[in-house]
Design an enzyme around this catalytic site. Sequence first.
Site, PDB file in Angstrom:
ATOM      1  N   PRO A  87     -10.449  13.567  16.916  1.00 16.19           N
ATOM      2  CA  PRO A  87     -10.948  14.577  16.390  1.00 16.19           C
ATOM      3  C   PRO A  87     -10.632  15.861  18.108  1.00 16.19           C
ATOM      4  O   PRO A  87     -10.356  17.579  18.127  1.00 16.19           O
ATOM      5  CB  PRO A  87     -12.455  15.348  16.419  1.00 16.19           C
ATOM      6  CG  PRO A  87     -13.367  13.541  17.186  1.00 16.19           C
ATOM      7  CD  PRO A  87     -11.508  12.905  17.247  1.00 16.19           C
TER       8      PRO A  87
ATOM      9  N   LYS B 125      -7.547  18.874  15.226  1.00 12.25           N
ATOM     10  CA  LYS B 125      -6.573  19.205  14.354  1.00 12.25           C
ATOM     11  C   LYS B 125      -6.866  18.865  13.008  1.00 12.25           C
ATOM     12  O   LYS B 125      -6.122  18.966  12.108  1.00 12.25           O
ATOM     13  CB  LYS B 125      -5.168  18.799  14.188  1.00 12.25           C
ATOM     14  CG  LYS B 125      -4.834  19.156  16.214  1.00 12.25           C
ATOM     15  CD  LYS B 125      -4.509  19.900  15.761  1.00 12.25           C
ATOM     16  CE  LYS B 125      -3.675  21.109  17.087  1.00 12.25           C
ATOM     17  NZ  LYS B 125      -3.610  22.507  16.820  1.00 12.25           N
TER      18      LYS B 125
HETATM   19  P1  RFL Z   1     -13.444  16.018   3.156  1.00  9.38           P
HETATM   20  O1  RFL Z   1     -14.106  17.163   3.610  1.00  9.38           O
HETATM   21  O2  RFL Z   1     -13.675  14.862   3.479  1.00  9.38           O
HETATM   22  O3  RFL Z   1     -13.402  16.093   1.690  1.00  9.38           O
HETATM   23  C1  RFL Z   1     -12.942  15.367   0.897  1.00  9.38           C
HETATM   24  C2  RFL Z   1     -14.195  15.735  -0.279  1.00  9.38           C
HETATM   25  O4  RFL Z   1     -13.284  14.772  -1.447  1.00  9.38           O
HETATM   26  C3  RFL Z   1     -14.863  14.252  -1.471  1.00  9.38           C
HETATM   27  N1  RFL Z   1     -14.584  12.716  -2.800  1.00  9.38           N
HETATM   28  C4  RFL Z   1     -14.370  13.054  -4.198  1.00  9.38           C
HETATM   29  N2  RFL Z   1     -14.249  13.340  -4.976  1.00  9.38           N
HETATM   30  C5  RFL Z   1     -15.074  12.711  -5.613  1.00  9.38           C
HETATM   31  N3  RFL Z   1     -14.571  11.453  -5.929  1.00  9.38           N
HETATM   32  C6  RFL Z   1     -14.200  10.508  -5.724  1.00  9.38           C
HETATM   33  N4  RFL Z   1     -13.846   9.081  -5.419  1.00  9.38           N
HETATM   34  C7  RFL Z   1     -14.293  11.072  -3.901  1.00  9.38           C
HETATM   35  N5  RFL Z   1     -14.189  10.109  -2.542  1.00  9.38           N
HETATM   36  C8  RFL Z   1     -14.580  12.186  -1.508  1.00  9.38           C
HETATM   37  C9  RFL Z   1     -16.236  13.998  -0.270  1.00  9.38           C
HETATM   38  O5  RFL Z   1     -17.315  14.089  -1.429  1.00  9.38           O
HETATM   39  C10 RFL Z   1     -15.037  15.413  -0.157  1.00  9.38           C
HETATM   40  O6  RFL Z   1     -16.380  16.220  -0.450  1.00  9.38           O
HETATM   41  O7  RFL Z   1     -11.376  16.215   3.037  1.00  9.38           O
HETATM   42  P2  RFL Z   1     -10.362  17.508   3.513  1.00  9.38           P
HETATM   43  O8  RFL Z   1     -11.055  18.678   2.353  1.00  9.38           O
HETATM   44  O9  RFL Z   1      -9.132  17.135   3.280  1.00  9.38           O
HETATM   45  O10 RFL Z   1     -10.976  17.965   4.961  1.00  9.38           O
HETATM   46  C11 RFL Z   1     -10.503  17.658   6.062  1.00  9.38           C
HETATM   47  C12 RFL Z   1     -11.533  17.867   6.848  1.00  9.38           C
HETATM   48  O11 RFL Z   1     -13.497  17.768   6.798  1.00  9.38           O
HETATM   49  C13 RFL Z   1     -10.994  17.106   8.323  1.00  9.38           C
HETATM   50  O12 RFL Z   1     -10.597  17.165   8.471  1.00  9.38           O
HETATM   51  C14 RFL Z   1     -12.282  17.632   9.357  1.00  9.38           C
HETATM   52  O13 RFL Z   1     -13.635  17.506   9.148  1.00  9.38           O
HETATM   53  C15 RFL Z   1     -12.594  15.990  10.496  1.00  9.38           C
HETATM   54  N6  RFL Z   1     -13.152  16.318  11.846  1.00  9.38           N
HETATM   55  C16 RFL Z   1     -13.143  16.425  12.800  1.00  9.38           C
HETATM   56  N7  RFL Z   1     -12.374  17.276  12.838  1.00  9.38           N
HETATM   57  C17 RFL Z   1     -12.715  17.950  13.590  1.00  9.38           C
HETATM   58  O14 RFL Z   1     -10.893  19.048  13.969  1.00  9.38           O
HETATM   59  N8  RFL Z   1     -13.172  18.296  14.405  1.00  9.38           N
HETATM   60  C18 RFL Z   1     -14.371  17.665  14.518  1.00  9.38           C
HETATM   61  O15 RFL Z   1     -14.967  17.815  15.501  1.00  9.38           O
HETATM   62  C19 RFL Z   1     -14.322  16.415  13.650  1.00  9.38           C
HETATM   63  N9  RFL Z   1     -15.088  16.188  13.294  1.00  9.38           N
HETATM   64  C20 RFL Z   1     -14.259  15.173  11.153  1.00  9.38           C
HETATM   65  C21 RFL Z   1     -15.610  14.978  11.915  1.00  9.38           C
HETATM   66  C22 RFL Z   1     -14.348  14.557   9.878  1.00  9.38           C
HETATM   67  C23 RFL Z   1     -15.544  13.296   9.954  1.00  9.38           C
HETATM   68  N10 RFL Z   1     -14.766  12.198   8.836  1.00  9.38           N
HETATM   69  C24 RFL Z   1     -14.727  12.617   7.926  1.00  9.38           C
HETATM   70  C25 RFL Z   1     -16.068  11.014   8.584  1.00  9.38           C
HETATM   71  C26 RFL Z   1     -16.202  14.121  11.733  1.00  9.38           C
HETATM   72  C27 RFL Z   1     -16.660  13.440  11.007  1.00  9.38           C
HETATM   73  C28 RFL Z   1     -18.039  12.221  10.495  1.00  9.38           C
HETATM   74  C1  PHB Z   2     -16.546  20.993  17.135  1.00  5.01           C
HETATM   75  O1  PHB Z   2     -17.079  20.348  16.645  1.00  5.01           O
HETATM   76  O2  PHB Z   2     -16.724  22.534  17.667  1.00  5.01           O
HETATM   77  C2  PHB Z   2     -14.799  20.611  18.201  1.00  5.01           C
HETATM   78  C3  PHB Z   2     -14.162  19.306  18.000  1.00  5.01           C
HETATM   79  C4  PHB Z   2     -13.338  19.020  18.563  1.00  5.01           C
HETATM   80  C5  PHB Z   2     -12.656  19.597  18.545  1.00  5.01           C
HETATM   81  C6  PHB Z   2     -12.862  20.852  19.607  1.00  5.01           C
HETATM   82  C7  PHB Z   2     -14.151  21.497  18.866  1.00  5.01           C
HETATM   83  O3  PHB Z   2     -11.752  19.172  19.594  1.00  5.01           O
END
Ligand code: RFL
Ligand code: PHB
Length: 403
Positions: free
Chosen positions: A301, A305
């Site tokens: 993270p 991105k």
């Molecule tokens: P998502 O958000 O994971 O959504 C995928 C959706 O698909 C569903 N799904 C299914 N549905 C039907 N059948 C199945 N077999 C399925 N398997 C999965 C899931 O329930 C979900 O609703 O992917 P999407 O849409 O591509 O979006 C991407 C973003 O969510 C992701 O890149 C970011 O959130 C990554 N990420 C973070 N990115 C940042 O830039 N900053 C952060 O602080 C940050 N924290 C995180 C994060 C990702 C995390 N994950 C995935 C573990 C923190 C966490 C905990």
């Molecule tokens: C946030 O969760 O606000 C967040 C996470 C990762 C970043 C910036 C912001 O690099």
Amino acid sequence: MSTKETADVHQQRTRVAIIGAGPAGLLLGHVLAARGIPFVVVEHRSREHVLGRVRAGVLEQSSVDVLAQLGLADGLRADGLVHGGILLQHESERFHVDFEELVGRTVTVYGQQRVQADLMAAHDTLGSEIVYGAAEVSPGHLDGRPVVRFTLDGEQHAVEADFLVGADGFHGVTKSLIPADLLAPSEREYDAAWLGVLADVPPSTDELIYALHRDGFAMHSMRSPSVSRLYVQVAPDERIEDWSDDRIWDALDTRLAVPGWRLQHGPITEKSITRMRSSVVSTMAHGRVFLVGDAGHIVPPTGAKGLNSAIADVAMLGEALAAESAGDDGPLATYSDRALERQWKVQQFSEYMTDLLHVPGSAVPAEEREFRYRSRLGRLRYIGGSRFAQQSVAEQYTGLAIR
Ligand code: RFL
Ligand code: PHB
């Protein structure tokens, strides 16, 4: 609308079946709806579960533009916090990277939970077909066309489609339709994890702070004028139970300290540990099956991105599906190559920011740990004193063009 064509299975046809109602799946639905292209989204979690996930926080300018073009930016225009730069910090020195001045661009701090809620509310208004709580979601093929089978309330369903899009995240099932030798992911596992908290306290900073400290990385982000989002680097095998609120505030106080500045404390309302990994598939398309967002690639993270890459993929694939419907299949044929070319630029930036700001784990010998720490200090001091280096960080942080 579903018809009961066989004794046991509710069968349905649509143009695009989407697996996953995270930000990628729901945004693709909006791109298709805007072009009048029928779609169905199948999500295995409940609506409340999807809404409850606390994740990313920063939207690139290009992501804001994509949402605005679809009329989905009212919430972020009202409540998003526009930031003209970030603060980088090392050994009690903090410096500003001024995006507006360097590249004429900004980012918007607006939580993924809010993006998700806005996308859902807009689908409610459209009356889109989004199935939450589907069990045994299983993508496959029927007579050469994609089909998504699932059960809902004990009944079996099958959605046949011209195209299937996997927006089902890193652990999704759509990838299983792409042969392993073609999918062939490249991966890097990091020797670090982030412990993240939400706290009911006004942010102690106007812009995000990314800090390198001997004890490890720390970061100060925010969600609103009254809610702070904070992170500290921990070992990947660390247990959240071992981190009391006091221990977390102590670590943040130490790692974010600069003379004359104080971190305000407040009640912690959420805490979790996320491991860090980079992974990119070798193809985002196979026949009539396409991947978007985390289903195709994940990043640590540090560069903010993940969500932004998902939005970029969706913008590209949505346009390509619309062109195909209008008789031009060229953009769809090049979608995977274009998405992966952009994604590898994003990957190297995420890796660069992660390497820049984290300290090596205890498995690394002491002399090498010291070398790497001092080398990173050197890199941060170089960035602090170089307009060229700052411009590069600003250009990449605020987002590469979507083509
Ligand atoms: P998502 O958000 O994971 O959504 C995928 C959706 O698909 C569903 N799904 C299914 N549905 C039907 N059948 C199945 N077999 C399925 N398997 C999965 C899931 O329930 C979900 O609703 O992917 P999407 O849409 O591509 O979006 C991407 C973003 O969510 C992701 O890149 C970011 O959130 C990554 N990420 C973070 N990115 C940042 O830039 N900053 C952060 O602080 C940050 N924290 C995180 C994060 C990702 C995390 N994950 C995935 C573990 C923190 C966490 C905990
Ligand atoms: C946030 O969760 O606000 C967040 C996470 C990762 C970043 C910036 C912001 O690099």
